[in-house]
Write a protein that holds these residues in place. Structure first.
Motif, PDB file in Angstrom:
ATOM      1  N   ILE A   1       4.310  -5.730 -12.482  1.00 16.82           N
ATOM      2  CA  ILE A   1       4.049  -4.701 -13.491  1.00 16.82           C
ATOM      3  C   ILE A   1       3.225  -3.604 -12.842  1.00 16.82           C
ATOM      4  O   ILE A   1       2.199  -3.876 -12.203  1.00 16.82           O
ATOM      5  CB  ILE A   1       3.301  -5.291 -14.697  1.00 16.82           C
ATOM      6  N   ILE A   2       3.688  -2.358 -12.985  1.00 14.52           N
ATOM      7  CA  ILE A   2       2.981  -1.246 -12.344  1.00 14.52           C
ATOM      8  C   ILE A   2       2.540  -0.221 -13.384  1.00 14.52           C
ATOM      9  O   ILE A   2       3.111  -0.114 -14.474  1.00 14.52           O
ATOM     10  CB  ILE A   2       3.839  -0.567 -11.264  1.00 14.52           C
ATOM     11  N   ARG A   3       1.511   0.518 -13.025  1.00 14.29           N
ATOM     12  CA  ARG A   3       1.017   1.618 -13.847  1.00 14.29           C
ATOM     13  C   ARG A   3       0.490   2.690 -12.927  1.00 14.29           C
ATOM     14  O   ARG A   3      -0.242   2.396 -11.972  1.00 14.29           O
ATOM     15  CB  ARG A   3      -0.095   1.143 -14.790  1.00 14.29           C
ATOM     16  N   ALA A   4       0.883   3.933 -13.178  1.00 13.87           N
ATOM     17  CA  ALA A   4       0.397   5.082 -12.405  1.00 13.87           C
ATOM     18  C   ALA A   4       0.552   4.856 -10.904  1.00 13.87           C
ATOM     19  O   ALA A   4      -0.308   5.208 -10.112  1.00 13.87           O
ATOM     20  CB  ALA A   4      -1.055   5.377 -12.751  1.00 13.87           C
ATOM     21  N   GLY A   5       1.691   4.255 -10.516  1.00 15.75           N
ATOM     22  CA  GLY A   5       1.984   4.080  -9.102  1.00 15.75           C
ATOM     23  C   GLY A   5       1.258   2.946  -8.426  1.00 15.75           C
ATOM     24  O   GLY A   5       1.295   2.821  -7.197  1.00 15.75           O
ATOM     25  N   LYS A   6       0.594   2.088  -9.213  1.00 15.63           N
ATOM     26  CA  LYS A   6      -0.133   0.954  -8.645  1.00 15.63           C
ATOM     27  C   LYS A   6       0.351  -0.348  -9.265  1.00 15.63           C
ATOM     28  O   LYS A   6       0.746  -0.386 -10.430  1.00 15.63           O
ATOM     29  CB  LYS A   6      -1.641   1.090  -8.905  1.00 15.63           C
ATOM     30  N   THR A   7       0.291  -1.419  -8.483  1.00 13.60           N
ATOM     31  CA  THR A   7       0.620  -2.744  -8.997  1.00 13.60           C
ATOM     32  C   THR A   7      -0.564  -3.270  -9.808  1.00 13.60           C
ATOM     33  O   THR A   7      -1.674  -3.372  -9.294  1.00 13.60           O
ATOM     34  CB  THR A   7       0.941  -3.708  -7.847  1.00 13.60           C
ATOM     35  N   ILE A   8      -0.301  -3.594 -11.079  1.00 13.09           N
ATOM     36  CA  ILE A   8      -1.352  -4.092 -11.959  1.00 13.09           C
ATOM     37  C   ILE A   8      -1.366  -5.617 -11.982  1.00 13.09           C
ATOM     38  O   ILE A   8      -2.414  -6.247 -11.904  1.00 13.09           O
ATOM     39  CB  ILE A   8      -1.151  -3.555 -13.403  1.00 13.09           C
TER      40      ILE A   8
ATOM     41  N   GLY B   1       7.681   7.201 -15.617  1.00  9.20           N
ATOM     42  CA  GLY B   1       6.606   7.860 -14.886  1.00  9.20           C
ATOM     43  C   GLY B   1       5.684   6.920 -14.149  1.00  9.20           C
ATOM     44  O   GLY B   1       4.769   7.369 -13.457  1.00  9.20           O
ATOM     45  N   ALA B   2       5.913   5.604 -14.268  1.00  8.27           N
ATOM     46  CA  ALA B   2       5.030   4.641 -13.606  1.00  8.27           C
ATOM     47  C   ALA B   2       5.267   4.582 -12.100  1.00  8.27           C
ATOM     48  O   ALA B   2       4.385   4.168 -11.344  1.00  8.27           O
ATOM     49  CB  ALA B   2       5.203   3.250 -14.210  1.00  8.27           C
ATOM     50  N   GLY B   3       6.483   4.957 -11.659  1.00  6.59           N
ATOM     51  CA  GLY B   3       6.781   4.950 -10.226  1.00  6.59           C
ATOM     52  C   GLY B   3       7.888   3.997  -9.819  1.00  6.59           C
ATOM     53  O   GLY B   3       8.129   3.806  -8.626  1.00  6.59           O
TER      54      GLY B   3
ATOM     55  N   GLY C   1       0.794  -1.225   0.000  1.00  9.78           N
ATOM     56  CA  GLY C   1       0.000   0.000   0.000  1.00  9.78           C
ATOM     57  C   GLY C   1       0.825   1.272   0.000  1.00  9.78           C
ATOM     58  O   GLY C   1       0.395   2.296   0.545  1.00  9.78           O
ATOM     59  N   LEU C   2       1.997   1.243  -0.628  1.00  7.91           N
ATOM     60  CA  LEU C   2       2.914   2.387  -0.574  1.00  7.91           C
ATOM     61  C   LEU C   2       2.356   3.592  -1.330  1.00  7.91           C
ATOM     62  O   LEU C   2       1.943   3.482  -2.487  1.00  7.91           O
ATOM     63  CB  LEU C   2       4.268   1.995  -1.155  1.00  7.91           C
ATOM     64  N   ARG C   3       2.389   4.748  -0.670  1.00  9.88           N
ATOM     65  CA  ARG C   3       1.955   5.997  -1.285  1.00  9.88           C
ATOM     66  C   ARG C   3       3.049   7.048  -1.128  1.00  9.88           C
ATOM     67  O   ARG C   3       3.679   7.166  -0.088  1.00  9.88           O
ATOM     68  CB  ARG C   3       0.656   6.498  -0.653  1.00  9.88           C
ATOM     69  N   LYS C   4       3.262   7.809  -2.203  1.00  4.49           N
ATOM     70  CA  LYS C   4       4.211   8.908  -2.173  1.00  4.49           C
ATOM     71  C   LYS C   4       3.729   9.998  -3.106  1.00  4.49           C
ATOM     72  O   LYS C   4       3.459   9.741  -4.289  1.00  4.49           O
ATOM     73  CB  LYS C   4       5.609   8.438  -2.600  1.00  4.49           C
ATOM     74  N   THR C   5       3.593  11.202  -2.588  1.00  5.94           N
ATOM     75  CA  THR C   5       3.134  12.327  -3.395  1.00  5.94           C
ATOM     76  C   THR C   5       4.197  13.410  -3.454  1.00  5.94           C
ATOM     77  O   THR C   5       4.997  13.577  -2.519  1.00  5.94           O
ATOM     78  CB  THR C   5       1.834  12.931  -2.821  1.00  5.94           C
ATOM     79  N   PHE C   6       4.201  14.128  -4.556  1.00  5.72           N
ATOM     80  CA  PHE C   6       5.033  15.318  -4.725  1.00  5.72           C
ATOM     81  C   PHE C   6       4.081  16.459  -5.064  1.00  5.72           C
ATOM     82  O   PHE C   6       3.630  16.573  -6.212  1.00  5.72           O
ATOM     83  CB  PHE C   6       6.066  15.102  -5.833  1.00  5.72           C
ATOM     84  N   GLY C   7       3.750  17.266  -4.069  1.00  5.96           N
ATOM     85  CA  GLY C   7       2.721  18.274  -4.261  1.00  5.96           C
ATOM     86  C   GLY C   7       1.384  17.597  -4.493  1.00  5.96           C
ATOM     87  O   GLY C   7       0.948  16.768  -3.700  1.00  5.96           O
ATOM     88  N   SER C   8       0.737  17.928  -5.611  1.00  5.07           N
ATOM     89  CA  SER C   8      -0.560  17.325  -5.921  1.00  5.07           C
ATOM     90  C   SER C   8      -0.426  16.053  -6.757  1.00  5.07           C
ATOM     91  O   SER C   8      -1.419  15.395  -7.055  1.00  5.07           O
ATOM     92  CB  SER C   8      -1.428  18.331  -6.694  1.00  5.07           C
ATOM     93  N   PHE C   9       0.827  15.687  -7.115  1.00  2.00           N
ATOM     94  CA  PHE C   9       1.045  14.519  -7.966  1.00  2.00           C
ATOM     95  C   PHE C   9       1.283  13.279  -7.118  1.00  2.00           C
ATOM     96  O   PHE C   9       2.187  13.255  -6.266  1.00  2.00           O
ATOM     97  CB  PHE C   9       2.242  14.756  -8.889  1.00  2.00           C
ATOM     98  N   ALA C  10       0.502  12.244  -7.358  1.00  2.00           N
ATOM     99  CA  ALA C  10       0.670  10.973  -6.649  1.00  2.00           C
ATOM    100  C   ALA C  10       1.581  10.065  -7.466  1.00  2.00           C
ATOM    101  O   ALA C  10       1.150   9.447  -8.442  1.00  2.00           O
ATOM    102  CB  ALA C  10      -0.686  10.315  -6.413  1.00  2.00           C
ATOM    103  N   ALA C  11       2.846  10.001  -7.077  1.00  3.59           N
ATOM    104  CA  ALA C  11       3.800   9.141  -7.790  1.00  3.59           C
ATOM    105  C   ALA C  11       3.551   7.673  -7.487  1.00  3.59           C
ATOM    106  O   ALA C  11       3.696   6.819  -8.357  1.00  3.59           O
ATOM    107  CB  ALA C  11       5.225   9.529  -7.415  1.00  3.59           C
ATOM    108  N   LEU C  12       3.190   7.376  -6.252  1.00  2.00           N
ATOM    109  CA  LEU C  12       2.854   6.017  -5.835  1.00  2.00           C
ATOM    110  C   LEU C  12       1.508   6.053  -5.136  1.00  2.00           C
ATOM    111  O   LEU C  12       1.285   6.900  -4.265  1.00  2.00           O
ATOM    112  CB  LEU C  12       3.918   5.452  -4.886  1.00  2.00           C
TER     113      LEU C  12
END
Length: 305
Positions: free
Chosen positions: A208-215, A44-46, A13-24
């Motif tokens: 395999i990840i996309r947009a900071g999520k495990t697919i 850019g996938a994280g 459940g890892l989350r990491k944001t840079f300002g308003s951008f959610a990298a993970l």
């Protein structure tokens, strides 16, 4: 019964944001002892953000990250004593020779003279001139320096972020052999790469990840069940009856030559029909990692929420 191996890296459940951008955004990843784990996703996938968080370079905004059962932020010094890291873009000290850079990188891990024989072996295997100044090195040679330093002494976790960038095919093959050797000795390996064929040849599991999520995550054998195998057959008599077998798709016939894709559930039916024909040529190819990757990146593929 095979016993499960120890998890060296556990991310949930890892989350990491840079300002308003959610990298993970809720990423999951596990790497076990002695496992070569592929980590796939486009720019850019994280991937790099995940690795930097795992190494204690970024503080996570949510979720759980554990390396050797420790917290990368609180226990960074102890964790880094037990791992080696090779980034995709290596910067070296320009006025030092390649050999001096290797020695310095090893000393930062607390490794001294005991690595000399292994270092000499790897310098020869990677065809590096260690006497040249780092400022004269090409990208591929800078990459060799980092790889030699990482592989010259034992470690429990080897983290590779686009490790073959700049290497020619011969050196890539040498790299592959070296990674297999360290994994066979119990080292956990996490390899981030854009090169699907390289991951397919080397890795046992893939995330395999996309947009900071495990697919998708699992062994290559498990993931291949998500797609159809391609069958090519040449028969002296017909073969059009194969088109009506349940699980067969994309059927094409050209004289005695047929091609189609088939779900795993249809393989038994295909075998029975083929037994009624005089087959002179048959090939069954499992889906490639590239096909799996493109499948999960299709705009219609569902992203877990």
């Amino acid at each position: 019964m095979t016993q499960p191996t120890e998890a060296v890296v556990e991310i949930a459940g890892l989350r990491k944001t840079f300002g308003s951008f959610a990298a993970l955004d809720g990423l999951d990843l596990t790497v076990h002892r002695g496992e070569i784990a592929g980590f796939l996703g486009p720019n850019g996938a994280g991937k790099s953000t995940t690795i930097r968080t795992m190494l204690g370079m970024y503080r996570p905004d949510g979720g759980r990250v554990s390396v050797f059962g420790m917290n990368p932020m609180a226990d960074a010094v102890e964790i880094h004593r037990r791992l080696a890291y090779v980034p995709g873009d290596v910067n070296l000290w320009p006025q030092l020779s390649g050999g001096e850079c290797i020695d310095l990188l090893l000393s930062l891990r607390g490794v001294r003279r005991e690595s000399a024989a292994r270092k000499t072996e790897l310098i020869d295997r990677f065809d590096l001139d260690p006497r040249k100044k780092a400022s004269t090195y090409s990208k591929g040679n800078r990459q060799k320096v980092a790889l030699i330093a990482a592989l010259s002494a034992p470690c429990e976790l080897l983290v590779l972020d686009e490790p073959t960038s700049g290497l020619d095919p011969l050196m890539t093959r040498e790299f592959t052999e070296c990674v297999r050797e360290v994994a066979a000795n119990g080292t956990a390996v996490l390899m981030s790469s854009h090169l699907l064929d390289e991951v397919e040849q080397l890795c046992e599991t893939v995330t395999i990840i996309r947009a900071g999520k495990t697919i998708q995550s699992g062994s290559l054998a498990d993931l291949r069940h998500l797609r159809r195998s391609r069958v090519t057959a040449t028969m002296r008599s017909g073969g059009r009856d194969l088109a009506s077998v349940e699980g067969v798709h994309d059927f094409e016939s050209d004289g005695d030559h047929v091609t189609f894709t088939v779900e795993d559930s249809g393989l038994a039916g295909i075998t029975r029909v083929l037994a009624r024909h005089e087959v002179v040529g048959l090939a069954v190819e499992p889906p490639s990692l590239e096909e799996l990757f493109l499948h999960v990146y299709d705009d219609r593929a569902e992203v877990p929420t």
